[in-house]
Scaffold this active site. Structure first.
Site, PDB file in Angstrom:
ATOM      1  N   GLY A 124       2.678   1.582  11.003  1.00  0.00           N
ATOM      2  CA  GLY A 124       3.644   2.733  10.749  1.00  0.00           C
ATOM      3  C   GLY A 124       4.387   3.126  11.966  1.00  0.00           C
TER       4      GLY A 124
ATOM      5  CG  ASN B 233      -1.659   1.252   1.395  1.00  0.00           C
ATOM      6  OD1 ASN B 233      -1.820   2.016   0.376  1.00  0.00           O
ATOM      7  ND2 ASN B 233      -2.449   1.334   2.530  1.00  0.00           N
ATOM      8  CD1 TRP B 234       3.511   1.240  -3.153  1.00  0.00           C
ATOM      9  CD2 TRP B 234       3.084   2.663  -4.983  1.00  0.00           C
ATOM     10  NE1 TRP B 234       4.091   0.746  -4.175  1.00  0.00           N
ATOM     11  CE2 TRP B 234       3.974   1.612  -5.221  1.00  0.00           C
ATOM     12  CE3 TRP B 234       2.967   3.486  -6.019  1.00  0.00           C
ATOM     13  CZ2 TRP B 234       4.459   1.478  -6.488  1.00  0.00           C
ATOM     14  CZ3 TRP B 234       3.472   3.253  -7.212  1.00  0.00           C
ATOM     15  CH2 TRP B 234       4.073   2.324  -7.584  1.00  0.00           C
ATOM     16  CE  LYS B 235      -0.210   3.007   5.004  1.00  0.00           C
ATOM     17  NZ  LYS B 235      -0.091   2.976   6.369  1.00  0.00           N
TER      18      LYS B 235
ATOM     19  CD  GLU C 278      -3.548  -2.558   7.012  1.00  0.00           C
ATOM     20  OE1 GLU C 278      -2.510  -2.751   6.463  1.00  0.00           O
ATOM     21  OE2 GLU C 278      -4.443  -1.398   6.963  1.00  0.00           O
TER      22      GLU C 278
ATOM     23  CG  HIS D  76      -5.894   1.938   5.098  1.00  0.00           C
ATOM     24  ND1 HIS D  76      -5.534   2.727   6.207  1.00  0.00           N
ATOM     25  CD2 HIS D  76      -5.101   0.948   4.936  1.00  0.00           C
ATOM     26  CE1 HIS D  76      -4.144   2.488   6.617  1.00  0.00           C
ATOM     27  NE2 HIS D  76      -3.860   1.229   5.848  1.00  0.00           N
TER      28      HIS D  76
ATOM     29  N   GLY E  27       2.829  -1.629   4.175  1.00  0.00           N
ATOM     30  CA  GLY E  27       2.936  -0.098   3.998  1.00  0.00           C
ATOM     31  C   GLY E  27       4.308   0.466   3.965  1.00  0.00           C
ATOM     32  N   GLY E  28       4.885   1.091   4.587  1.00  0.00           N
ATOM     33  CA  GLY E  28       6.224   1.424   4.595  1.00  0.00           C
ATOM     34  C   GLY E  28       7.243   0.706   3.807  1.00  0.00           C
TER      35      GLY E  28
ATOM     36  CB  SER F 104       5.211  -2.515  11.842  1.00  0.00           C
ATOM     37  OG  SER F 104       5.038  -1.174  12.028  1.00  0.00           O
TER      38      SER F 104
ATOM     39  CD  GLU G 239      -2.887   5.275   6.984  1.00  0.00           C
ATOM     40  OE1 GLU G 239      -2.735   5.304   5.755  1.00  0.00           O
ATOM     41  OE2 GLU G 239      -1.941   4.824   7.699  1.00  0.00           O
TER      42      GLU G 239
HETATM   43  P1  13P Z   1       3.030  -0.042   7.521  1.00  0.00           P
HETATM   44  O1  13P Z   1       3.548  -1.370   6.972  1.00  0.00           O
HETATM   45  O2  13P Z   1       3.765   1.101   7.191  1.00  0.00           O
HETATM   46  O3  13P Z   1       2.831  -0.286   9.199  1.00  0.00           O
HETATM   47  O4  13P Z   1       1.762   0.424   7.136  1.00  0.00           O
HETATM   48  C1  13P Z   1       0.395  -0.918   7.280  1.00  0.00           C
HETATM   49  C2  13P Z   1      -0.485  -0.259   6.624  1.00  0.00           C
HETATM   50  O5  13P Z   1      -1.360   0.436   6.792  1.00  0.00           O
HETATM   51  C3  13P Z   1      -0.923  -0.804   5.305  1.00  0.00           C
HETATM   52  O6  13P Z   1      -2.158  -0.607   4.625  1.00  0.00           O
END
Ligand code: 13P
Length: 265
Positions: free
Chosen positions: A181, A10-12, A175, A103, A241-242, A220, A105
């Site tokens: 994050g 997920n590039w966000k 998640e 999600h 994510g990251g 994470s 967020e």
């Molecule tokens: P991280 O891997 O950066 O913790 O993010 C997880 C995420 O929200 C994937 O959708």
């Protein structure tokens, strides 16, 4: 039942035309023959959820690769005066195979409710796209001991009214918000316990769909922790994510999900 492992990045809200190009080039160049073959033979699925403006670029770049691409959100509306929203039809036009919905967020920043998430996933199902439905508890719910009830409530609300076939078409991404994050992943045992609870909840609706559905973990995930997570019976992959912004890190996570990497040596 053998479920095909699924690893999604997920590039966000990250990327640029140039950065995407080098990330995808790096990823394709580092997957290695084992993951490459597994992807080509559909015994492993991997892909990226990208910001909508980059769908054309990513679709063009990944078309022959076997990797999947998709959106990060989808409108609950079909078309019309909904400024800033992206419809399931639009995702389909760029040959997305899936989209994230719900999600945390978006639930937090855009106040998305369970009901809205349910409508969004309905739009995706109507167009034959795979909804990747994100659920997960906050730290305060976990500390109160109500994490399982909270997540089960989210799953129940999102899947309300779906028939067996629709249910089996979903992917659930667990998640925990406190792990996103933060560098603090859930332990594989805690994640497994929640995934088993989610599958048990789904089996109340349909035993066969509950066995077919992929439940992936996010929060994470790193190359160093992925293999342990994927070894759990109810963890069918990851939403990253990251670490998905680093080609070699993401590639290692994908490699850990290879069925060959899971078999006893
Ligand atoms: P991280 O891997 O950066 O913790 O993010 C997880 C995420 O929200 C994937 O959708």
């Amino acid at each position: 039942m053998q479920r095909v492992p699924l690893v999604l990045g997920n590039w966000k809200m990250n990327g640029s035309v140039q950065a995407n190009e080098s990330l995808l080039q790096g990823l394709l160049g580092s997957l290695g023959p084992e993951a490459d073959t597994a992807i080509k033979h559909d015994s492993l699925q991997a892909g990226v959820a990208v910001p909508a403006p980059y769908l054309f670029q990513v679709a063009t770049r990944l078309r022959m690769s076997g990797l999947l691409w998709g959106g990060q959100d989808c409108s609950n509306e079909v078309a019309g005066a909904f400024t800033g929203e992206v419809s399931a039809d639009m995702l389909k036009e760029f040959d997305c195979q899936f989209s994230l919905v719900g999600h945390s967020e978006r639930r937090q920043r855009a106040a998305e409710t369970n009901e809205l998430v349910g409508l969004k996933l309905g739009q995706l199902l109507n167009k034959g796209l795979t909804p990747v439905v994100c659920v997960g508890e906050s730290l305060s719910e976990r500390e109160k001991g109500s994490a399982q009830d909270f997540v089960v409530g989210q799953v129940r609300a999102a899947t309300k009214g779906l028939n067996d076939q629709q249910l089996a078409a979903l992917v659930i991404a667990y998640e925990p918000i406190w792990a996103i994050g933060t560098g603090k992943s859930a332990s594989s045992a805690d994640a497994q316990a929640m995934h088993a609870t989610i599958r048990e909840e789904l089996s109340q609706q349909s035993k066969s769909a509950a066995q077919a559905i992929r439940i992936i973990y996010g929060g994470s995930v790193k190359a160093a922790t992925a293999a342990d997570l994927f070894a759990q019976p109810d963890i069918d992959g990851a939403l990253v994510g990251g670490a998905s912004l680093d080609a070699s890190e993401f590639s290692s996570i994908i490699q850990s999900a290879c069925p060959a990497a899971q078999s006893p040596h």
